[in-house]
Design a protein around this motif. Structure first.
Motif, short mmCIF file in Angstrom:
data_model
loop_
_atom_site.label_atom_id
_atom_site.label_comp_id
_atom_site.label_asym_id
_atom_site.label_seq_id
_atom_site.Cartn_x
_atom_site.Cartn_y
_atom_site.Cartn_z
N ARG A 182 0.83 -1.20 0.00
CA ARG A 182 0.00 0.00 0.00
C ARG A 182 0.87 1.27 0.00
O ARG A 182 0.58 2.24 -0.70
CB ARG A 182 -0.93 -0.02 1.21
N GLY A 183 1.95 1.23 0.76
CA GLY A 183 2.86 2.37 0.79
C GLY A 183 3.46 2.64 -0.58
O GLY A 183 3.60 3.78 -1.01
N LEU A 184 3.80 1.57 -1.28
CA LEU A 184 4.39 1.71 -2.61
C LEU A 184 3.35 2.22 -3.61
O LEU A 184 3.64 3.08 -4.45
CB LEU A 184 4.95 0.36 -3.08
N SER A 216 12.00 2.80 10.09
CA SER A 216 10.56 2.84 9.84
C SER A 216 10.11 1.91 8.73
O SER A 216 8.91 1.70 8.56
CB SER A 216 10.12 4.24 9.44
N CYS A 217 11.03 1.43 7.93
CA CYS A 217 10.65 0.70 6.72
C CYS A 217 11.09 -0.76 6.77
O CYS A 217 12.19 -1.07 7.25
CB CYS A 217 11.30 1.35 5.49
N ALA A 223 13.26 -1.78 -0.89
CA ALA A 223 13.55 -2.29 -2.23
C ALA A 223 12.51 -1.78 -3.24
O ALA A 223 12.86 -1.37 -4.35
CB ALA A 223 13.58 -3.81 -2.21
N GLY A 224 11.27 -1.79 -2.83
CA GLY A 224 10.19 -1.34 -3.73
C GLY A 224 10.32 0.14 -4.06
O GLY A 224 10.07 0.57 -5.19
N LEU A 225 10.71 0.94 -3.07
CA LEU A 225 10.85 2.39 -3.30
C LEU A 225 12.00 2.68 -4.27
O LEU A 225 11.90 3.56 -5.14
CB LEU A 225 11.08 3.12 -1.98
N ALA A 226 13.09 1.91 -4.13
CA ALA A 226 14.22 2.10 -5.05
C ALA A 226 13.78 1.81 -6.48
O ALA A 226 14.16 2.51 -7.42
CB ALA A 226 15.37 1.19 -4.64
N GLU A 227 12.96 0.79 -6.61
CA GLU A 227 12.48 0.42 -7.94
C GLU A 227 11.63 1.54 -8.54
O GLU A 227 11.80 1.92 -9.70
CB GLU A 227 11.66 -0.86 -7.80
N LEU A 262 21.66 1.90 2.40
CA LEU A 262 20.87 2.58 1.36
C LEU A 262 21.45 2.28 -0.02
O LEU A 262 20.73 2.08 -1.00
CB LEU A 262 20.84 4.09 1.62
N LYS A 263 22.77 2.20 -0.09
CA LYS A 263 23.43 1.89 -1.36
C LYS A 263 23.03 0.48 -1.84
O LYS A 263 22.67 0.28 -3.00
CB LYS A 263 24.95 1.98 -1.18
#
Lengths: 455, 455
Positions: A182-184, A216-217, A223-227, A262-263
């Protein structure tokens, strides 16, 4: 909008640590709000260009005691925390989030409240000279859309993110994305909304992928946000190694520092902004430098929530793109000029140390100071570099994002002493003493959004 | 002036660390500008008194969102350094004095320059809510007389000293009392001038015996000044253990700390104010406490010139009378509210430490923090205590020295959120976000010196 030409004393910082003062410079702005050319007094066409602009009624002449500066770039703002500014400064980061900040942010399911707060905030920041603002919203898609709407309506260059936070171990039940999925989905929806906003064809307002921070994540969310960021070519913002607790949490969970983690997730890009970054080590700095990732140094907030001061001098010497952030409301001042002076102040605290009981030889960390020149570069040029946006400088092809500081304003703490103050002195005084009342004009991309051309 | 009554939300701090909020309080001020009584809403005569004041046209009613606070007491200001505010912040104390400050102060042999600067300064401080100001002048008798004149004309409670500095080893030829004898003579002349000033019958403006600091003075000068202070019952001001250099200098010359040395010379009295005092130890604190001597903590200046932060929490816990000073221009901000927030900030720096490379267990000094309540007490009540003047509190017999902060002012960073902010929250917000434009009225001893009664 038709083009125009501004003539006056221009101060900007093309090179870190140096201030360039151009007296009677002519800055030509085209109808798209971009700088066509900067003409120095005494150059070949100068008089002719000035005469022509004047004849066409397109010349805006600054008075003596007025200074044209690049618009200020605030790289770290929590928009929903605006009502809390100056309050709740007594708890460490973890307790502050859970007792004060998450409950406040949860209120933004109420769209009316969000509109009232976000309007107040954007207006305040513009009045204080912030032309580009990087905002954390809340988890709420609708409220965050309103923040984008308000930036666009007000004409502020706003980069806006819906906060992603889905880790049930670190986020309360009353304020959390119900799932990574849902966040993605909401993150994607915000990006599409902003990119399709009517009136936003030039991309003045931009979406930002916004994992709150690693605690928080879930890994799935990261991974989904990076995508998503890769798919849309978006900016990314998050917190990095902010406090002892946060830094230790990430080491404990991922076995490495925030920067490295993060990298690994693909979140360290040339369009990423890392807030704070107090506890980054040499290896982190290398990774951040290689990725051309930006850092938002939030000096005032350092003293309240970070347990230490960001080593700005060291990061600058390594060539990192370090800009400034107010960190509203962890940093209790909305003025980026004030945070500019605080960047100098924090660096002095680090250099000198603070404990009078410590031996003077071991009290501080020599070589840590920056001065007003570096701080001003951070608040302007570096902000543009960190965001990969052509703002923060007066240069051909850059957006005309600018402010006029007036030292002639009555009822002001900023005072120019004829014969005693050089233009560079005045920049230093502006950083320490100007307030919003000295900022008489603000343009973003050539559009005047505070003041009028005749003041 | 005839008497009047103010009715509104009153915030003051009778006890260190506590804030007292009185809603709809009535403060009766007599024709001499002193507080006759403070009546709380709901008490016996309240309605009757309020009605009577209103009928006589003597009731000044504050609106919602307006707050009556005690006038601010600034315990350390170098008046001649005002043009330098925000400049020359890059050198340690010794170099700063010799390269920038002594040459600037030497200019005050020019009375026209002195009048221009001192008028600008006093007006600025009043506009920022400073009702009581303790000023260092220069070595020049005439210029320092003008500073006293200007305070009196503007109605500010000014305590004014001619700087005494005669030590040829530490003071330059171009800026030094030609002899101890002459310095003492001029000090005496200033005292007599101020005490005889027409219009100063109530003692609004007071003379202050002002040895710059031990390094600048010969022992003859120090002893002579103590004698004069005793003779006239004057206030005394000087610097104390300000920086590593200064502290070491006194140890080297006198074999003891500044505090002990000043005590030996008879300069540690209940009307003495010591600026900075960063490096005082337990024995110094005992001596200062026994003498009921005041300390002017100058938090912003600490970061620039003191090499360390004053241990405010420790001094307060020992019951010392610690007020606040801007230290213009060593502290680059004329606002005492801003220095109030900086007092909190410096204490947090001391508590947390600043070096991210240090181990978190050893980085700071636990138990060093103060909060906004203590800082506000320091800026008001403690200022009065330190000076032995009845100001800084709303209490029978005290001078009505007061300011009105208005959170309704447009174009302001100070914002009241209905339903979210208590009165105490608002005090905290005032400390962090109010500027001179929020200070709509300033009274000193009942005389309105900024704003008008109908705003």
């Amino acid at each position: 909008m038709s083009g125009f030409t501004v003539c006056g004393t221009v101060i900007h910082a093309p090179v870190c640590g140096e201030v360039e003062v151009l007296e009677d410079a002519l800055i030509e702005v085209d109808e798209t709000g971009h700088i066509v050319a900067v003409h120095l007094a005494g150059t070949d066409d100068y008089q002719e260009l000035r005469r022509r602009a004047s004849e066409r009624g397109k010349l805006q002449l600054l008075a003596a005691g007025q200074y044209l500066l690049p618009g200020l770039v605030d790289l770290h703002i929590h928009a929903p925390q605006w009502p809390q500014l100056g309050k709740a400064l007594h708890l460490p980061l973890y307790g502050w989030l859970h007792q004060y900040t998450f409950p406040l942010e949860a209120k933004y399911r109420d769209i009316g409240f969000a509109e009232a707060v976000y309007t107040s905030l954007v207006d305040t920041l513009v009045a204080n000279g912030t032309t580009t603002a990087l905002y954390f919203g809340t988890i709420h898609l609708e409220a965050t859309k309103r923040l984008a709407d308000i930036c666009l309506a007000r004409g502020q260059r706003g980069l806006v993110g819906k906060v992603a936070m889905d880790n049930p171990e670190e986020c309360p039940d009353f304020y959390r994305d119900v799932s990574a999925e849902r966040g993605l989905e909401d993150t994607r929806a915000l990006i599409q909304y902003i990119n399709a906003l009517s009136g936003n064809e030039t991309g003045l307002v931009k979406p930002v992928v916004t994992p709150r921070f690693i605690p928080s994540c879930t890994d799935e969310m990261l991974a989904g946000l990076a995508e998503i960021a890769g798919e849309y070519g978006c900016h990314i913002q998050t917190h990095c190694s902010e406090s002892d607790w946060e830094h230790a949490y990430v080491i404990n969970r991922h076995g490495r520092h925030d920067g490295q983690s993060l990298k690994e997730f693909g979140l360290l890009t040339n369009k990423t902004l890392l807030a704070h970054a107090n506890f980054i080590d040499d290896a982190d700095m290398d990774a951040i430098g290689q990725a051309q990732t930006g850092i938002a140094h939030c000096p005032l907030s350092n003293f309240y929530f970070s347990n230490a001061v960001f080593p700005a001098r060291k990061a600058l010497d390594r060539g990192l793109q370090v800009g400034l952030g107010t960190d509203i409301s962890g940093g209790p001042d909305p003025s980026l000029l004030r945070n500019c002076s605080m960047a100098v102040t924090t660096s002095r605290a680090l250099e000198e140390g603070v404990d009078p009981d410590a031996d003077s030889d071991s009290r501080g960390t020599p070589g840590s100071r920056i001065d007003f020149r570096e701080a001003f570069w951070m608040a302007t040029t570096a902000g543009g570099l960190a965001l990969d946006l052509k703002t923060g400088l007066f240069k051909q092809g850059y957006a005309f994002d600018a402010i006029v500081i007036d030292a002639n304003v009555e009822n002001s703490n900023l005072i120019l002493w004829e014969g005693l103050d050089t233009h560079e002195d005045m920049l230093q005084k502006i950083i320490y003493s100007a307030d919003r009342h000295n900022i008489i004009r603000v343009w973003v991309q050539g559009r005047l959004i505070k003041g009028d051309n005749n003041s």
